[in-house]
Scaffold this active site. Structure first.
Site, short mmCIF file in Angstrom:
data_model
loop_
_atom_site.label_atom_id
_atom_site.label_comp_id
_atom_site.label_asym_id
_atom_site.label_seq_id
_atom_site.Cartn_x
_atom_site.Cartn_y
_atom_site.Cartn_z
N LYS A 4 10.92 6.27 -43.55
CA LYS A 4 11.70 6.91 -42.96
C LYS A 4 12.55 7.65 -44.84
CE LYS A 4 11.55 8.17 -38.86
NZ LYS A 4 11.29 9.87 -38.19
N TYR B 278 9.80 0.90 -40.27
CA TYR B 278 10.39 2.19 -39.91
C TYR B 278 11.23 3.28 -40.68
CZ TYR B 278 12.85 5.58 -37.27
OH TYR B 278 13.98 6.26 -36.32
N ARG C 87 1.05 11.40 -25.41
CA ARG C 87 0.75 11.00 -24.08
C ARG C 87 0.70 12.18 -23.66
NH1 ARG C 87 4.15 13.07 -20.83
NH2 ARG C 87 6.54 13.78 -21.22
N ASP D 30 2.25 16.02 -28.27
CA ASP D 30 2.85 14.97 -27.92
C ASP D 30 1.16 13.56 -27.70
OD1 ASP D 30 5.37 12.68 -27.01
OD2 ASP D 30 4.05 12.47 -26.35
N GLY E 229 9.15 12.79 -26.61
CA GLY E 229 9.91 11.22 -26.54
C GLY E 229 11.04 11.62 -26.42
N GLN E 230 11.96 11.13 -27.38
CA GLN E 230 13.33 10.89 -26.47
C GLN E 230 14.02 11.84 -26.69
OE1 GLN E 230 16.24 7.87 -29.09
NE2 GLN E 230 17.71 8.17 -27.73
N ASP F 115 -2.20 13.59 -31.83
CA ASP F 115 -2.05 12.53 -32.37
C ASP F 115 -1.53 12.21 -33.67
OD1 ASP F 115 -2.49 9.80 -33.64
OD2 ASP F 115 -4.08 9.37 -33.02
N GLY G 195 5.38 14.93 -31.01
CA GLY G 195 6.17 13.69 -30.95
C GLY G 195 7.22 14.23 -29.76
N1 SER Z 1 17.26 5.05 -32.81
C1 SER Z 1 16.37 4.43 -33.80
C2 SER Z 1 16.33 3.19 -34.13
O1 SER Z 1 16.93 2.53 -33.20
C3 SER Z 1 17.87 4.92 -35.05
O2 SER Z 1 16.56 5.95 -36.01
O3 SER Z 1 15.11 2.36 -34.67
#
Ligand code: SER
Length: 324
Positions: free
Chosen positions: A146, A142, A36, A34, A10-11, A53, A7
């Site tokens: 986690k 999510y 993409r 990643d 990503g951010q 992937d 990943g």
């Molecule tokens: N920043 C994440 C979210 O907003 C939280 O881990 O889903």
């Protein structure tokens, strides 16, 4: 040192790569994976980008077997708000993907796997600030995945299969746009505040969750990846920085961006998710065990981030894929 990231587009990925390159005495060899395809801006020395992937078990095993990383940073995930829209994909990426990464790490004899967990593992009704060891009853898919990822990391570590560590991140803020997070309102106050002079937040003004500036976030990942196992009482640790109300963030942005207009129109799904999370995290154990300490407070972040956002926009960097 051979380092693999999942990943990585990503951010967190690019900031983490720069932090890893900055810290290491000998240049590491990094494979950044990643879903993409990388663009030209991703190319840099010591880093090879590769499409992966993580839901594809064979492909994940193959890339791990081929590169034989010493350390893996597992960043690939579907965030909280997007996960509620598409729980099937969130399960596949966050749950099956994490399983595939653990199994591939075991097979490739990875020395340490760093897992990125989240405040989203917590549900409502917990102490403020919230310590590490409390019942975990997340409100989102999510968060559920986690929690499961944390438990799997703990299990693989106890079995002696893969040495896993990780942190529970607050909402992370930087100029790099995530997508599908519930904490994104904080980041858009900065990005849209600078580029449009205005931002309509999807939360109430009194919303309060734990937040962290990205330079602290990537330093937390790098530091825990280096922490000696005998000092660690836990597998996954809370890390904290600051916990302002949304309108306090807006006031801080307004200091650096005079005249910015920030308004609040709560959107029920994301507001519900935000209300289910802790208001602040207690990171005493991380401080005691591996010397963790955040460097940026809210105004320190504002002073650093606003000029960066201005500079990116002046250079014509595309920050357009807003998910406001
Ligand atoms: N920043 C994440 C979210 O907003 C939280 O881990 O889903």
């Amino acid at each position: 040192m051979r380092i693999l990231l999942t990943g990585a587009g990503g951010q967190i990925g690019r900031d983490l790569i720069n932090e890893l390159l900055r810290r290491s005495k000998e240049p590491p060899s990094i494979v950044a994976t990643d879903l993409r395809t990388p663009d030209a801006a991703d190319e840099q020395e010591h880093v090879r980008w590769s499409r992966l992937d993580v839901t594809n078990e064979a492909a994940t095993r193959a890339i791990f077997a081929d590169f034989k990383p010493d350390i893996v940073f597992h960043l690939a995930a579907i965030l909280s708000a997007r996960g509620e829209k598409d729980p099937v994909t969130a399960y596949a990426v966050n749950q099956t993907g994490t399983w595939n990464v653990l199994e591939a790490s075991y097979a490739a004899r990875v020395k340490r796997l760093v897992f990125t967990s989240s405040i989203a593992v917590y549900g409502p009704g917990l102490p403020d600030p919230t310590p590490d060891a409390v019942p975990l009853q997340p409100a989102t898919i999510y968060g559920v995945t986690k929690v499961s990822g944390e438990l799997l990391c703990d299990y693989y570590t106890r079995r002696g299969w893969v040495d896993c560590v990780g942190v529970r991140f607050p909402g992370l803020i930087s100029a790099s746009l995530p997508g599908g997070g519930s904490s994104d309102y904080a980041l858009f106050m900065y990005v849209d505040g600078v580029r449009y002079g205005a931002y309509e937040a999807f939360c109430r003004a009194d919303t309060r969750i734990p937040l962290m500036y990205m330079p602290d976030g990537v330093r937390a990942l790098a530091e825990i990846s280096e922490a000696p196992r005998h000092k660690l009482r836990r597998c996954i640790y809370n890390v904290a920085a600051f916990s302002p109300r949304a309108d306090e963030i807006a006031a801080s942005v307004a200091r650096a961006v005079p005249g910015v207009r920030i308004t609040y129109v709560p959107e029920p799904v994301r507001q519900g998710i935000l209300d289910s999370w802790p208001k602040a995290l207690d990171d005493t154990m991380a401080r005691e065990d591996w010397g963790w300490k955040a460097r940026y407070d809210l105004d320190g972040m504002t002073d650093d981030l606003v000029p960066r956002v201005r500079e990116l926009l002046a250079r014509g960097v595309d920050l357009s894929h807003s998910n406001r």
